[in-house]
Every structure is written in C-alpha cells, then in structure tokens.
Design a protein around this motif. Sequence first.
Motif, mmCIF file in Angstrom:
data_model
loop_
_atom_site.group_PDB
_atom_site.id
_atom_site.type_symbol
_atom_site.label_atom_id
_atom_site.label_comp_id
_atom_site.label_asym_id
_atom_site.label_seq_id
_atom_site.Cartn_x
_atom_site.Cartn_y
_atom_site.Cartn_z
ATOM 1 N N HIS A 41 0.836 -1.206 0.000
ATOM 2 C CA HIS A 41 0.000 0.000 0.000
ATOM 3 C C HIS A 41 0.872 1.257 0.000
ATOM 4 N N GLY A 42 2.000 1.208 0.737
ATOM 5 C CA GLY A 42 2.917 2.344 0.727
ATOM 6 C C GLY A 42 3.540 2.561 -0.644
ATOM 7 N N MET A 219 9.707 5.987 -0.116
ATOM 8 C CA MET A 219 8.989 6.947 0.731
ATOM 9 C C MET A 219 7.726 6.354 1.346
ATOM 10 N N GLY A 220 7.268 5.210 0.834
ATOM 11 C CA GLY A 220 6.023 4.644 1.342
ATOM 12 C C GLY A 220 6.162 3.814 2.595
ATOM 13 N N GLU A 221 7.366 3.294 2.876
ATOM 14 C CA GLU A 221 7.500 2.381 4.007
ATOM 15 C C GLU A 221 7.293 3.047 5.373
ATOM 16 N N PRO A 222 7.953 4.199 5.645
ATOM 17 C CA PRO A 222 7.740 4.807 6.975
ATOM 18 C C PRO A 222 6.287 5.182 7.229
ATOM 19 N N VAL A 223 5.645 5.753 6.216
ATOM 20 C CA VAL A 223 4.262 6.174 6.428
ATOM 21 C C VAL A 223 3.325 4.966 6.520
ATOM 22 N N THR A 226 3.176 3.901 10.188
ATOM 23 C CA THR A 226 2.292 4.781 10.961
ATOM 24 C C THR A 226 0.829 4.518 10.608
ATOM 25 N N THR A 227 0.566 4.210 9.340
ATOM 26 C CA THR A 227 -0.815 3.923 8.925
ATOM 27 C C THR A 227 -1.336 2.650 9.599
ATOM 28 N N LEU A 228 -0.479 1.646 9.730
ATOM 29 C CA LEU A 228 -0.888 0.432 10.422
ATOM 30 C C LEU A 228 -1.194 0.726 11.891
ATOM 31 N N VAL A 229 -0.414 1.628 12.495
ATOM 32 C CA VAL A 229 -0.693 2.042 13.882
ATOM 33 C C VAL A 229 -2.073 2.695 13.965
ATOM 34 N N PRO A 278 12.095 14.967 20.012
ATOM 35 C CA PRO A 278 11.519 14.321 18.829
ATOM 36 C C PRO A 278 11.492 12.797 18.926
ATOM 37 N N ALA A 279 12.540 12.217 19.564
ATOM 38 C CA ALA A 279 12.567 10.756 19.702
ATOM 39 C C ALA A 279 11.415 10.280 20.588
ATOM 40 N N LEU A 280 11.197 10.988 21.697
ATOM 41 C CA LEU A 280 10.084 10.615 22.581
ATOM 42 C C LEU A 280 8.739 10.828 21.891
ATOM 43 N N ALA A 281 8.647 11.862 21.048
ATOM 44 C CA ALA A 281 7.391 12.106 20.327
ATOM 45 C C ALA A 281 7.087 10.950 19.374
ATOM 46 N N SER A 282 8.130 10.446 18.690
ATOM 47 C CA SER A 282 7.921 9.299 17.795
ATOM 48 C C SER A 282 7.483 8.074 18.586
ATOM 49 N N MET A 283 8.098 7.893 19.762
ATOM 50 C CA MET A 283 7.736 6.744 20.596
ATOM 51 C C MET A 283 6.318 6.868 21.141
#
Length: 306
Positions: A41-42, A219-223, A226-229, A278-283
């Motif tokens: 999908h990414g 570019m599709g893998e990182p997003v 997050t989409t699965l989350v 930023p690291a804590l925000a990602s977590m």
Amino acid sequence: MSITLLLAQVLNGLQYGVLLFLLAAGLTLVFGIMSFVNLAHGSLYMVGAYAGALLYGAIGSFILAVLGAAAVAFGVGLLLEVSVVSRLYRRDHLDHVLATFGLVMFFNEVVRLIWGPQPLFVQVPESLSGTVDLFGFAYPAYRFLIILTGLAVAAASYWLIHRTRVGMLIRAGAQNPQMVGALGINIGLLNALLFGVGAMLAGLAGAMAGPVLAVQSGMGEPVLITTLVVIVIGGIGSVSGALYASLIVGLVDTLGRVFLPLLLRQVAERSVADAAGPALASMSVYVLMALVLALRPQGLFPAGRR
C-alpha cells in the motif's frame, strides 16, 4: 508558548492526520474489510507521488495532475489485483505478507532504476502558495487544502459504505462472500474495484504530499508503519475509526515534536532536550497503540459502531 504557536501546530497535526487518513482509509478497505495484508500500500502511495510530480511538470495544472495520479494509482491497483492479489485471497496472511513485501522491493527498484536515488521536489502551486485567514490567523493555503481534501474523502467514504447499495455489498461481501456470490453478485469484480479504490486513495495521498515532502524511492515504508498504527488504534475494518485515529495520531506526533523539547528544557540541558524530544514524540505514538491494545484490543472505534 503563544496561542498562535499552539493553533499553528494543532492545524499542522490535523493536516498530518488527514494525510494519514487518506492512506488508512484505503488500507482499511483492503486489510480490514477484504482481510488482505497489503504491505505494498505504501508503494501505491509512492506511485501516486511520482505520477503527480511528473504530470504536474508535464501539463502544469496541479489539480489535473492530482486527478491523473489518483487514476494512475487506481489502474496500477487493478493490475496488481488481477495479476497477483486475486490469487492470494484464499491463502493465509503469511503468504500475503511475503508476496506484497516482494512487490515493495520491486516498486522501489523500478523507481530507482528509472529516476535514480535523488528525490524529486514539487513546488506548491502558485495559486495555493499564499495563506488563508482563519479568524485572524494566517495558515498556508496548501496545507489547508489537504485538510479539506481529507475531510471530503471521509464524508464520501462514509456515504459510500453506509448509504449506498455498493457499500451494502461491500459490507456483506466482507462478512459472507459465498452468500453474496450465490445471490448473483460478481464478488471477484467487487473485490477488484475495492482494491483499486484503496490504491486510488493511496495515490491521492501521495500526490497531495508531493509539495510538502520529498518524492523518492522508499517513501512509502515509513508512512505505511504509521498507517498500520492508525488502523490498530481506530479498529480494524472501521473507516470512521481510521479517521478519528488518524487525527489523534497526527496531533500526538506533531504536538509532541514541538512541545516535548520545550518541556524537557525545564529539567534538562537544551541540547539534550532538543535531541530527546523528537525521539520521545515518535515513541509516544507506539506507546499510545500499546495502551489501546492493552485496554481495548478491538480499537477505540471498532467496526459496527456509528
């Protein structure tokens, strides 16, 4: 912290959230309703981004480029469904994962071979390069357009699934495809169109993201992660849940990246706070998902709940 900064970041969070929703809505249709694990999908998001960038450069009309990119993604989605996906519906999820992971590698290499490893940069259309006035607050017009587009897709998705005969067939086909097929409905065609619509939404998201992100291979893998989350938090198979969860994740991620460093500066040195924030925000997004799984394994807004 000023009210202007807070309002700007809330709007940025909403913009990121609706962009996630465009991806999550398509993946919900495929994963949640058709029970097909589509890691590619990414890649369809990437196809939309490249198609939008190339069409915009060729014809000069951003609106036509976005529509063309969505159409290209729809066509690629249909081609994938007919050639690969339709052969895997009766296989287990591990086969889905392996096949679509192979597609991810295929798409990334094809893009790298044709356009190279350097990213493409898309300019914001001149007509949308200004700002809009929101109760005295100036916000970039293009980002505001992304918010409006996501909300329009959410309304159209709700109407399609809950207010039309096609939506009724989609929901019935997800519950009992054999019975729907016995009633004379071409369930294979229905699945192909559903997969194509999911791909189209991913392509639309990619084309809209082009002017705010670098268009590049992979570019599709990182997003996608997050989409699965988002889908887990909202509830598998729930389009409305995908919308609410997208907005929550978008706000948590954006506000966390801006305000966590400011809060950490109160108890730590500035360099440490700027690195850790930023690291804590990602977590925090994954911590939120873990809490939802622990307390409501079915998601915050599961399918079947209006």
